[in-house]
Write an enzyme that holds these catalytic residues in place. Structure first.
Site, PDB file in Angstrom:
ATOM      1  N   TYR A 147      -4.096   4.161   6.580  1.00 50.89           N
ATOM      2  CA  TYR A 147      -4.562   3.185   7.588  1.00 50.89           C
ATOM      3  C   TYR A 147      -5.864   3.681   8.222  1.00 50.89           C
ATOM      4  O   TYR A 147      -6.769   2.899   8.496  1.00 50.89           O
ATOM      5  CB  TYR A 147      -3.511   2.982   8.677  1.00 50.89           C
ATOM      6  CG  TYR A 147      -2.301   2.210   8.219  1.00 50.89           C
ATOM      7  CD1 TYR A 147      -2.195   0.841   8.462  1.00 50.89           C
ATOM      8  CD2 TYR A 147      -1.254   2.829   7.550  1.00 50.89           C
ATOM      9  CE1 TYR A 147      -1.092   0.118   8.051  1.00 50.89           C
ATOM     10  CE2 TYR A 147      -0.145   2.118   7.136  1.00 50.89           C
ATOM     11  CZ  TYR A 147      -0.072   0.767   7.376  1.00 50.89           C
ATOM     12  OH  TYR A 147       1.020   0.048   6.963  1.00 50.89           O
ATOM     13  N   LYS A 187       0.850  -1.186   0.000  1.00 54.63           N
ATOM     14  CA  LYS A 187       0.000   0.000   0.000  1.00 54.63           C
ATOM     15  C   LYS A 187       0.887   1.237   0.000  1.00 54.63           C
ATOM     16  O   LYS A 187       2.025   1.132   0.460  1.00 54.63           O
ATOM     17  CB  LYS A 187      -0.941   0.033   1.203  1.00 54.63           C
ATOM     18  CG  LYS A 187      -0.336  -0.319   2.565  1.00 54.63           C
ATOM     19  CD  LYS A 187       0.831   0.436   3.109  1.00 54.63           C
ATOM     20  CE  LYS A 187       0.762   1.892   3.381  1.00 54.63           C
ATOM     21  NZ  LYS A 187       2.017   2.457   3.916  1.00 54.63           N
TER      22      LYS A 187
HETATM   23  P1  NAD Z   1      12.584   1.588   2.071  1.00 57.11           P
HETATM   24  O1  NAD Z   1      13.046   2.910   1.593  1.00 57.11           O
HETATM   25  O2  NAD Z   1      13.201   1.035   3.312  1.00 57.11           O
HETATM   26  O3  NAD Z   1      12.758   0.492   0.907  1.00 57.11           O
HETATM   27  C1  NAD Z   1      12.568   0.793  -0.451  1.00 57.11           C
HETATM   28  C2  NAD Z   1      13.302  -0.196  -1.310  1.00 57.11           C
HETATM   29  O4  NAD Z   1      13.169   0.175  -2.669  1.00 57.11           O
HETATM   30  C3  NAD Z   1      14.805  -0.244  -1.029  1.00 57.11           C
HETATM   31  O5  NAD Z   1      15.244  -1.565  -1.065  1.00 57.11           O
HETATM   32  C4  NAD Z   1      15.420   0.546  -2.175  1.00 57.11           C
HETATM   33  O6  NAD Z   1      16.717   0.124  -2.485  1.00 57.11           O
HETATM   34  C5  NAD Z   1      14.441   0.206  -3.287  1.00 57.11           C
HETATM   35  N1  NAD Z   1      14.463   1.187  -4.381  1.00 57.11           N
HETATM   36  C6  NAD Z   1      14.494   0.879  -5.676  1.00 57.11           C
HETATM   37  N2  NAD Z   1      14.493   1.974  -6.434  1.00 57.11           N
HETATM   38  C7  NAD Z   1      14.474   3.010  -5.599  1.00 57.11           C
HETATM   39  C8  NAD Z   1      14.473   4.428  -5.795  1.00 57.11           C
HETATM   40  N3  NAD Z   1      14.449   4.971  -6.997  1.00 57.11           N
HETATM   41  N4  NAD Z   1      14.450   5.211  -4.706  1.00 57.11           N
HETATM   42  C9  NAD Z   1      14.416   4.672  -3.457  1.00 57.11           C
HETATM   43  N5  NAD Z   1      14.410   3.343  -3.223  1.00 57.11           N
HETATM   44  C10 NAD Z   1      14.437   2.523  -4.294  1.00 57.11           C
HETATM   45  O7  NAD Z   1      11.003   1.663   2.232  1.00 57.11           O
HETATM   46  P2  NAD Z   1      10.025   0.691   3.029  1.00 57.11           P
HETATM   47  O8  NAD Z   1       9.694   1.281   4.342  1.00 57.11           O
HETATM   48  O9  NAD Z   1      10.530  -0.682   2.994  1.00 57.11           O
HETATM   49  O10 NAD Z   1       8.681   0.842   2.125  1.00 57.11           O
HETATM   50  C11 NAD Z   1       8.533   0.180   0.892  1.00 57.11           C
HETATM   51  C12 NAD Z   1       7.047   0.039   0.559  1.00 57.11           C
HETATM   52  O11 NAD Z   1       6.408  -0.697   1.595  1.00 57.11           O
HETATM   53  C13 NAD Z   1       6.273   1.341   0.463  1.00 57.11           C
HETATM   54  O12 NAD Z   1       5.304   1.226  -0.544  1.00 57.11           O
HETATM   55  C14 NAD Z   1       5.573   1.469   1.813  1.00 57.11           C
HETATM   56  O13 NAD Z   1       4.346   2.196   1.748  1.00 57.11           O
HETATM   57  C15 NAD Z   1       5.304   0.028   2.147  1.00 57.11           C
HETATM   58  N6  NAD Z   1       5.253  -0.221   3.603  1.00 57.11           N
HETATM   59  C16 NAD Z   1       4.208  -0.933   4.096  1.00 57.11           C
HETATM   60  C17 NAD Z   1       4.147  -1.207   5.438  1.00 57.11           C
HETATM   61  C18 NAD Z   1       3.048  -2.070   5.977  1.00 57.11           C
HETATM   62  O14 NAD Z   1       2.911  -2.193   7.183  1.00 57.11           O
HETATM   63  N7  NAD Z   1       2.280  -2.698   5.117  1.00 57.11           N
HETATM   64  C19 NAD Z   1       5.138  -0.745   6.306  1.00 57.11           C
HETATM   65  C20 NAD Z   1       6.203  -0.025   5.766  1.00 57.11           C
HETATM   66  C21 NAD Z   1       6.257   0.239   4.404  1.00 57.11           C
END
Ligand code: NAD
Length: 387
Positions: free
Chosen positions: A236, A153
Site C-alpha cells: 500500500y 493484491k
Molecule cells: P483468508 O485466509 O481469510 O482467506 C483465504 C481463502 O483462501 C480462504 O477462504 C481459504 O479457505 C482459501 N484457501 C484455499 N486454499 C488455501 C490454502 N492452501 N491455504 C490457505 N487458504 C486457502 O485471507 P484474506 O484476508 O481473505 O486474503 C485473501 C487475499 O485477499 C490475499 O491475497 C490478500 O492479500 C487479499 N486482501 C486484500 C485486501 C484489500 O484491502 N484489498 C484486504 C485483505 C486481504
C-alpha cells in the site's frame, strides 16, 4: 299544465324553484359529461428512459475474511456488479453464503470444478481472493475458462508469474485488473490530484507506514503461500508512492527485522523499512510490519507544504489534510465503498470495453519493486529495480 299568473306574487317562487331545478339538472349533466378515464394522450416526441444497464456477473473465488467481510456485502452498493457464483473448498460455508446472497446452488464450485465455469454464461468475471501463492494459477485457469479476471493484491508471488498472467489475458482477449481498491475511492484520488497538480509545490519526499499486529495462524505468515509484510501491507505504501509521483522508482534500499524469539516470524520478516528513489529526485521512506499496533498513513512533502492522509489505507474514516503557508485545511469528502467502486469499474471494463485503471501491468510494477526490496534486505545494498 297551468301557466303561472305573472301577477301572482307566488310566481317568483315558482320561477325560482323552476330555475333551480334547471341549474341542478345542468350541473348533473355537466358532471356526467366529465370523462372518467384519461384521454389516450401521447407525447409527440417520446423519450424512452435508459433501462438499468445489465450488471456483470461475478464468481467469487475463495470465501475467506476479505471475501465474506468486505467483498460480498459491497455488492449491495454496486450498480453494475452482481454475485452469481462462488468457488470454495468448503461446501457447507459456500451453501450458506449462496443462500444469503440469492445465488443458485448450481453455481457453487470447488477448486476442482472451477474450470467448469467455462460452461456458465452467467459468469462474466472471476474475482480471485485466495492466498497470494494461488493468484497466478487461478487467474490462468479463469482466463482459460473464458472469463475476465479481477485479482487481489499482490498480483502474484513473483515477476515471472505476473508476466504469465498478463500474456495469458492478452492471448485470451480478456480484461485483467488488480484489485487496488484505493484507486477507486475519493480520498486517495483527491490526494493524487492535489500532489500531481502542484498544490504543495514541487514534491520532494514521501513517508508512508502500514503496520499491524498479525496473529498466527494466518496466510500472511507463510512463505509457501507468498506471505510477508511487504506484499501484504507494505505494498500500500509502495503503490501510494507510485500513484502520488506518477513515476516508477529506479533504486531501493531495505532493512528487515525477523526476531528469532517470536514464532510468528519463522518464515517471513516481522518488519521491513524500505526507501525508494524516483527519477524526479523524490525519495520515499516506507515501513511495514506485522508486529506493531496499527499505523496506516502517508505524508507527501513538497517545497510549499505537505499533504497528509492519516489514516490513508483502511476501509473507513480516511482523513485528508494539507498544510500550506502555516495553515492546515482539511478536505471533507464523501466516503464511498472501496470495493463497490472497484468492482463497478471492472464491470464497465468487461461490459463497455473500457481499460482497467489498475491493469496487470500495475500489479507487475509493484511486484518488480517488491523483488528489489527483498534482494536489498538480503544483500544489504541498494538495488536497481528491474525493467
Ligand atoms: P483468508 O485466509 O481469510 O482467506 C483465504 C481463502 O483462501 C480462504 O477462504 C481459504 O479457505 C482459501 N484457501 C484455499 N486454499 C488455501 C490454502 N492452501 N491455504 C490457505 N487458504 C486457502 O485471507 P484474506 O484476508 O481473505 O486474503 C485473501 C487475499 O485477499 C490475499 O491475497 C490478500 O492479500 C487479499 N486482501 C486484500 C485486501 C484489500 O484491502 N484489498 C484486504 C485483505 C486481504
Amino acid at each position: 299544465m297551468i301557466a303561472p299568473n305573472p301577477n301572482d306574487p307566488d310566481r317568483r317562487t315558482f320561477l325560482a324553484v323552476a330555475g333551480a331545478g334547471v341549474l341542478v339538472s345542468n350541473i348533473m349533466a355537466q358532471k356526467q359529461a366529465v370523462p372518467l378515464a384519461p384521454p389516450d394522450k401521447q407525447p409527440p416526441d417520446l423519450k424512452v428512459p435508459d433501462p438499468p444497464k445489465k450488471p456483470a456477473g461475478y464468481a467469487i473465488v475463495g470465501l475467506g475474511q476479505l471475501a465474506l467481510e468486505q467483498v460480498m456485502p459491497a455488492f449491495a452498493e454496486c450498480k453494475r456488479s452482481k454475485p452469481v457464483a462462488l468457488v470454495s473448498g468448503h461446501p457447507d460455508k459456500a451453501k450458506k453464503v449462496a443462500a444469503a446472497y440469492g445465488i443458485d446452488p448450481k453455481n457453487v464450485y470447488d477448486y476442482q470444478t472451477y474450470d467448469k465455469l467455462a460452461d456458465n454464461p452467467a459468469v462474466d468475471a472471476v474475482y480471485i481472493i485466495l492466498p497470494n501463492s494461488m493468484h497466478a494459477e487461478y487467474t490462468l485457469r479463469g482466463l482459460k475458462a473464458g472469463k475476465h479476471v479481477l485479482c487481489e493484491k499482490p498480483m502474484a508471488a513473483n515477476v515471472a508469474e505476473c508476466e504469465r498472467m498478463i500474456d495469458a489475458a492478452k492471448e485470451a482477449k480478456k480484461k485483467l485488473m488488480i484489485a487496488y481498491r484505493l484507486r477507486y475511492e475519493p480520498f486517495n484520488m483527491k490526494a493524487i490530484e492535489l500532489v500531481r497538480g502542484g498544490e504543495i509545490g514541487k514534491l520532494k519526499s514521501i513517508t508512508a507506514s502500514h503496520c499491524q499486529n498479525t496473529e498466527a495462524p494466518n496466510i500472511r505468515l507463510s512463505r509457501e503461500l507468498a506471505g510477508g509484510p511487504v506484499g501484504d501491507v507494505g505494498i500500500y505504501c509502495l503503490n501510494a508512492c507510485r500513484y502520488l509521483t506518477g513515476e516508477e522508482p529506479t533504486e531501493v534500499t531495505a532493512v528487515a527485522q525477523q526476531p528469532k524469539d517470536d514464532p510468528r516470524f519463522k518464515e517471513v520478516p516481522e518488519s521491513v523499512t524500505f526507501t525508494l528513489r524516483f527519477p524526479s529526485g523524490v525519495i520515499a521512506t516506507c515501513d511495514c510490519s506485522f508486529g506493531t499496533d496499527e499505523s496506516r498513513r502517508y505524508r507527501a512533502l513538497g517545497a510549499d507544504g505537505f499533504l497528509e492522509l492519516d489514516p490513508s489505507f483502511p476501509y473507513h474514516g480516511l482523513r485528508l489534510r494539507v498544510q500550506k503557508g502555516g495553515k492546515i485545511s482539511e478536505y471533507k469528502l464523501e466516503e464511498k465503498n472501496h470495493f463497490a467502486g472497484e468492482m463497478d469499474h471492472f464491470s464497465e471494463c468487461v461490459l463497455d470495453g473500457k481499460d482497467p485503471r489498475t491493469p496487470g501491468e500495475e500489479g507487475l510494477a509493484d511486484v518488480r519493486v517488491i523483488a528489489a526490496i527483498e534482494e536489498a534486505w538480503k544483500i544489504g545494498k541498494m538495488v536497481a529495480v528491474s525493467k
